[in-house]
Design a protein around this motif. Structure first.
Motif, short mmCIF file in Angstrom:
data_model
loop_
_atom_site.label_atom_id
_atom_site.label_comp_id
_atom_site.label_asym_id
_atom_site.label_seq_id
_atom_site.Cartn_x
_atom_site.Cartn_y
_atom_site.Cartn_z
N GLU A 97 0.98 -1.19 0.01
CA GLU A 97 -0.10 -0.02 -0.02
C GLU A 97 0.78 1.28 0.05
O GLU A 97 0.29 2.24 -0.65
CB GLU A 97 -0.92 0.01 1.07
N PHE A 265 -3.21 -4.29 12.70
CA PHE A 265 -3.88 -3.92 11.41
C PHE A 265 -4.15 -5.36 10.67
O PHE A 265 -3.41 -6.28 10.62
CB PHE A 265 -3.26 -3.06 10.57
N VAL A 315 -7.46 -3.69 13.04
CA VAL A 315 -7.80 -2.67 12.09
C VAL A 315 -8.00 -2.93 10.62
O VAL A 315 -6.85 -3.02 10.14
CB VAL A 315 -7.33 -1.47 12.47
N ALA A 316 -8.99 -2.61 9.91
CA ALA A 316 -9.06 -3.06 8.48
C ALA A 316 -8.43 -1.87 7.65
O ALA A 316 -7.71 -2.21 6.60
CB ALA A 316 -10.20 -3.34 8.01
N ASP A 317 -8.53 -0.71 8.16
CA ASP A 317 -8.05 0.57 7.34
C ASP A 317 -6.71 0.53 7.49
O ASP A 317 -5.92 0.95 8.59
CB ASP A 317 -8.79 1.88 7.82
N LEU A 318 -5.69 0.48 6.50
CA LEU A 318 -4.14 0.56 6.56
C LEU A 318 -3.57 1.99 6.66
O LEU A 318 -2.62 2.47 6.86
CB LEU A 318 -3.51 -0.37 5.61
N SER A 319 -4.48 3.06 6.33
CA SER A 319 -4.01 4.32 6.08
C SER A 319 -3.42 5.04 7.03
O SER A 319 -2.58 5.64 6.77
CB SER A 319 -5.26 5.41 5.41
#
Length: 402
Positions: A97, A265, A315-319
């Motif tokens: 990502e 994550f 947590v699914a959102d890696l941002s």
């Protein structure tokens, strides 16, 4: 109480002026972090009005607000221009990502992968620009490291190398130290420490020349004794100290070093249940009869089940992690430490400031009914909860596995 209202109003006026100025400069975002700071300041205001004389209340509240807003301020960003960054471990997760985002921002990305034909490699080829270069790299193989170093030197003669993102890492067992083989510890050290050390040292001449950045993905397991993750945590602890040494030694060269320590994550390696099942079966197959007798197969089964259940908190959102990597590469004054992910502040506060018994209880609370080894169960046939037995090993949730 009314005579104490003037310090509160004066302090809040200073805080509001600072926040407004930061918002106008676009170095402060409206969001949950700002709301959390305001809530904490309100609580501090309530305490100051009841415990301190007016001048002291004004000073404490104003100073706390100023420091808190300074911590929230975003450092001015450097232009991307023609900057080159090398990222390890781009097959999956944070590496993949980060490579996609930095490529979209205009970086020339050198992305290393274990397998040039993996699904992650194919995805990067399909969605990224022609600037991105894929390089095969196994950090346990000196010949791979040498090849990547030569390629990087040859392709950065004109542009220079701006950044190195040490993302690649591994963990291949969840077990007590006594149940983990020496080979497991050596493998974690080879990838997470020695391989990363060799690559980083080889790139230092380029990074010193550009006064660039070194960004390393660490782990809370390198700071806290997470039971079941000693091999992984030990290698991350060694890497953390190494990066602190680099930070001091490279300061005269203008090279800035940052370490990112995320919470859990949902990366591909974390979610690969089949992989963890395979590793558990291998562990059971290689345990000696004495250890199987003392710990019991059900203890290992229970530990792995609890480990997988703890991953439901991931947590699914890696941002947040990708944003931390970007900030560490481009902020004029990047942080020495980044802690992306929910609950990290609370976790480190408990670790550093609360008594050891409370720290253990906090870590244990993430697991569902941790149990004792068979030899400590007083003849009970099944897993016995630690709470009922009175004492036993702490079983804590795993942080991110790179």
């Amino acid at each position: 109480m009314e005579r104490w209202s003037w310090p509160s109003g004066g302090a809040w006026l200073l805080v509001a002026a600072r926040a407004l100025l930061q918002l106008l400069r676009s170095d402060l975002r409206l969001g949950r972090p700002l709301l959390a700071v305001l809530a904490l300041l309100a609580a501090l205001d309530w305490l100051c009005q009841r415990l301190l004389p007016p001048p002291a209340a004004l000073a404490v509240l104003a100073a706390a607000g100023w420091v808190a807003l300074s911590r929230l301020a975003r450092s001015p960003r450097l232009p991307v221009a023609t900057r080159v960054v090398l990222i390890t471990g781009c097959d999956t997760g944070f590496g993949k990502e980060a490579a996609k985002k930095l490529d979209a921002m205009g970086f020339m990305v050198l992305a290393t992968v274990l397998d040039l034909d993996s699904s992650g490699s194919l995805e990067l080829r399909a969605c990224c620009s022609s600037r991105l270069k894929l390089l095969q790299l196994d950090l346990t193989k000196p010949e791979d490291i040498s090849r990547v170093l030569e390629f990087t030197k040859a392709h950065t003669i004109n542009s220079g190398l701006w950044g190195l993102v040490n993302n690649a890492g591994t963990n291949n067992v969840v077990a007590n130290v006594e149940l983990s083989s020496e080979a497991t510890f050596r493998h974690c050290m080879e990838v997470n420490f020695f391989g990363t050390l060799e690559l980083t040292r080889g790139l230092l001449p380029l990074l010193r020349r550009s006064s660039g950045r070194i960004v390393t993905l660490g782990s809370p397991a390198g700071d806290m004794p997470f039971p079941g993750l000693a091999a992984y945590g030990t290698s991350k602890a060694a890497m953390g100290l190494l990066m602190d040494s680099f930070s001091c030694e490279l300061l005269p060269w203008g090279v800035k070093v940052s370490t990112i320590k995320p919470s859990c994550f949902k990366t591909e390696s974390v979610l690969n249940v089949d992989y963890w099942e395979e590793r558990k079966q291998l562990l059971l197959a290689t345990m000696s009869q004495e250890l199987l007798q003392d710990y019991g197969e059900d203890y290992v089964e229970h530990l792995h089940k609890a480990f997988l259940q703890s991953l439901s908190l991931a947590v699914a959102d890696l941002s947040p992690v990708i944003d931390a990597i970007t900030d560490a590469l481009l902020a004029a004054q990047p942080r020495h430490r980044y802690y992306p992910g929910p609950g990290m502040g609370v976790m480190y506060f408990i670790h550093y400031y609360l008594p050891e018994a409370l720290r253990r209880r906090f870590l244990q609370s993430f697991f569902n009914n941790p149990c004792l080894p068979r030899a400590l169960r007083s003849g009970q046939p099944g897993p016995t909860p630690v709470q009922e037995a009175g004492q036993g090993p702490d079983l804590s949730p795993t942080p991110r596995v790179a």
